[in-house]
Write an enzyme that holds these catalytic residues in place. Structure first.
Site, mmCIF file in Angstrom:
data_model
loop_
_atom_site.group_PDB
_atom_site.id
_atom_site.type_symbol
_atom_site.label_atom_id
_atom_site.label_comp_id
_atom_site.label_asym_id
_atom_site.label_seq_id
_atom_site.Cartn_x
_atom_site.Cartn_y
_atom_site.Cartn_z
ATOM 1 N N VAL A 124 -39.928 -9.489 -20.872
ATOM 2 C CA VAL A 124 -38.532 -9.581 -20.707
ATOM 3 C C VAL A 124 -37.770 -8.283 -21.378
ATOM 4 C CG1 VAL A 124 -36.431 -10.675 -20.801
ATOM 5 C CG2 VAL A 124 -38.480 -11.622 -19.868
ATOM 6 N N LYS A 142 -40.699 -28.484 -17.489
ATOM 7 C CA LYS A 142 -41.480 -28.185 -18.895
ATOM 8 C C LYS A 142 -42.876 -28.413 -19.006
ATOM 9 C CE LYS A 142 -40.422 -23.315 -20.718
ATOM 10 N NZ LYS A 142 -39.734 -22.787 -19.362
ATOM 11 N N GLY A 187 -38.175 -8.955 -30.511
ATOM 12 C CA GLY A 187 -39.351 -9.595 -29.018
ATOM 13 C C GLY A 187 -39.378 -8.193 -27.910
ATOM 14 N N GLY A 219 -41.666 -7.867 -25.505
ATOM 15 C CA GLY A 219 -42.302 -8.674 -24.540
ATOM 16 C C GLY A 219 -42.147 -8.858 -22.680
#
Ligand code: NAI
Length: 346
Positions: free
Chosen positions: A179, A78, A175, A177
């Site tokens: 997804v 990552k 959230g 966003g």
């Protein structure tokens, strides 16, 4: 815990700096026993380098587990660029980052994450082949596939609790966003009732219009008396302090590392909360981008068949955890260890 510690060491961590072009990036490779490190690039303005390092180390470690449980031949990696994606992510910064990836010479393959878009992936792809989630010859945005896997995972969790339909089920989504929004679309289409929050208030208003969702204050989303809490923002939302506040009896969402500590899953279990381990339920995006690197190139149908297995894997983990009275993330980690250790011995 001893077993987990054995997986805490990262193989390699690089720090890339270019003050002129504003790059301050960390690339972490956790484990490459199953294959090269694959995981997205996060762009986030962490206040301290330590906070950024902690974030990227936890994320890359999670990628090792994600890949292992999903049966893929990739390792955990990552990257984190310490910057504000809205104001600091200039072409010069991305150019400097591309040079860093080129210097890593194929040890790390990247793709989208929070603050890093398909356009950014396309920009990098023109400079280095070690980028996935691109539009030209690639699989594009992984988020809809992640959302689909999470949607199937939520249904698997409900099924485990004896609930056969989403109709009338109340889901609290944190959230909205890439997804979170697609997840809401899918949940709404099957009759779920939504409570939502986001630091972007306009997004909440849009969700109210699009899905009849109830907007909730940031700090209150955990407390909503919903059937399911779906964390789809950043990690670190569930801890010894916040778990007692949780209103839902199922936690199933896209966010990586929603638990502050691995052990917090035991607190959830003791509270009667069913936890869908993050790297199991959110593996759709990884499955999608990894398919680009397969010998024959990206095959959508084959990828979606793998995503369709996410609820089966979860059902197995839920059943084993319940029978053995263990937290679900212990069982998931064990599946990952078994695969990595078997590969190590070959
Ligand atoms: P995104 O950046 O598109 O969306 C994140 C959303 O969360 C934004 O709308 C943001 O305003 C909101 N947000 C940030 N902090 C918040 C807070 N404290 N409370 C409420 N809302 C907050 O990111 P994306 O791609 O949707 O990813 C969401 C999560 O899922 C991340 O943790 C990511 O690592 C994880 N994930 C994403 C995958 C993908 O394919 N995009 C794959 C696997 C995991």
């Amino acid at each position: 815990a001893a077993k987990l510690d054995a997986f805490d060491n990262h193989e390699r961590v690089w720090h890339g700096r270019d003050e002129e072009r504003g790059l301050n990036a960390i690339v972490a490779i956790h484990n490459t026993v199953l294959g090269p490190g694959l995981g997205g690039t996060r762009v986030w303005p962490h206040e301290t380098f330590e906070a950024a390092l902690t974030d990227v180390l936890r994320l890359s470690r999670g990628m090792t587990f994600k890949s292992a449980v999903a049966g893929m031949d990739f390792g955990g990696g990552k990257a984190l660029i310490i910057a504000n994606s809205k104001t600091d992510k200039t072409p010069a910064l991305l150019e400097a980052y591309a040079e860093m990836l080129i210097a890593l010479n194929g040890q790390y393959f990247t793709g989208e994450d929070v603050g890093f878009t398909v356009a950014d992936a396309d920009f990098l792809r023109e400079r280095t082949p070690n980028v996935t989630g691109t539009t030209v010859g690639g699989s594009g945005n992984p988020s809809p596939v992640t959302a689909h896997g999470v949607f199937l995972g939520i249904k698997a969790a409900l099924k485990h609790r004896g609930v056969a339909t989403l109709d009338g089920v109340h889901v609290a989504v944190q959230g909205l966003g890439s997804v979170g929004w697609t997840l809401c679309e899918k949940l709404h289409a099957e009759g779920a009732r939504l409570s939502v929050t986001d630091i972007d208030a306009a997004r909440m208003e849009q969700a109210k219009d699009a899905f009849g969702a109830t907007p909730v204050a940031l700090d209150d989303i955990l407390k909503v008396n919903a059937d399911v809490f779906a964390p789809c923002a950043l990690g670190g939302v569930l801890s010894a302090e916040t778990i007692p506040l949780l209103g839902a009896k199922i936690v199933a969402g896209a966010a990586n590392n929603p638990l502050v500590r691995h052990e917090d899953a035991r607190l959830l279990m003791e509270r009667g909360v069913l936890y869908a381990p993050d790297y199991v339920i959110n593996a759709g995006g990884l499955l999608n981008v990894a398919a680009e690197l397969a010998p024959g190139g990206y095959d959508r149908e084959a990828t979606m068949a793998k995503v369709a297995k996410i609820p089966e894997t979860l059902a197995d983990i839920f059943a084993r955890a319940e029978a053995q009275k263990r937290p679900t993330n212990d069982v998931a980690a064990e599946i990952a260890f078994e695969r990595i250790n078997a590969a190590r011995q070959r």
